[in-house]
Design an enzyme around this catalytic site. Sequence first.
Site, PDB file in Angstrom:
ATOM      1  CG  HIS A   9       5.392  70.660  36.531  1.00 59.26           C
ATOM      2  ND1 HIS A   9       4.596  70.355  35.700  1.00 59.26           N
ATOM      3  CD2 HIS A   9       5.312  70.357  37.967  1.00 59.26           C
ATOM      4  CE1 HIS A   9       3.662  69.761  36.429  1.00 59.26           C
ATOM      5  NE2 HIS A   9       4.014  69.607  37.678  1.00 59.26           N
ATOM      6  CG  HIS A 150       6.934  69.349  41.809  1.00 54.04           C
ATOM      7  ND1 HIS A 150       6.597  68.871  40.512  1.00 54.04           N
ATOM      8  CD2 HIS A 150       8.199  69.361  42.144  1.00 54.04           C
ATOM      9  CE1 HIS A 150       7.858  68.211  40.211  1.00 54.04           C
ATOM     10  NE2 HIS A 150       8.738  68.880  41.312  1.00 54.04           N
TER      11      HIS A 150
END
Length: 202
Positions: A9, A150
């Site tokens: 992200h 992530h």
Amino acid sequence: MLHLYIIRHGETEWNTEKRMQGRLDSDLTEKGKNDALLLGERLKDTVFERIISSPSKRTIDTALHVCEKRQIPIETDERLMEIALGEWQGKTEEEIKALFPAQYDLYWNYPSMYENQEGESFIDVMDRVASFLKELVDTTPVGNVLVITHGVVLKTLYLLCRNAPIDRLWDPPFMHGTSLTIVKLHNGKKELMLEGCMAHCW
């Protein structure tokens, strides 16, 4: 043969504050949004069979910026979520170091020994990533799949690709926001083709 285009992200407000996010969330910064748009431009000519994101707001927001001109739906999979960190979540690294010094030391220096009674171990994360990959190969054996996830998830994926032990978790490269990793899955093998690339921003 299947190629995974895996991105972390974009930068978030808590990233800039060095605050642990885990399963909690914070908004993308302007840099995070802009970097995601730049990555989308970099990938504009790549055809994806599927787009799969962690359900976290920061990953979905990143996916929307990267894929803003695509008509393909964004799927979510909980196995792509960040490591659950229990009481650490929302605290700065300095706060965690002061409140949980022994555990903090294990997290960064001896990952195989790190445990969190209210969260997950790194092995827990690696196991769910392995499960995700196995199912993905079964359901989508060929083509390109975009995955938005992530930092710790990416780090455990690297270990799976290299057949490396948990204590190598923090080996380079560093996972910058919107960094691009490409993995080729073929005949049961996982091959890293590109690692943590930020060419779209530099």
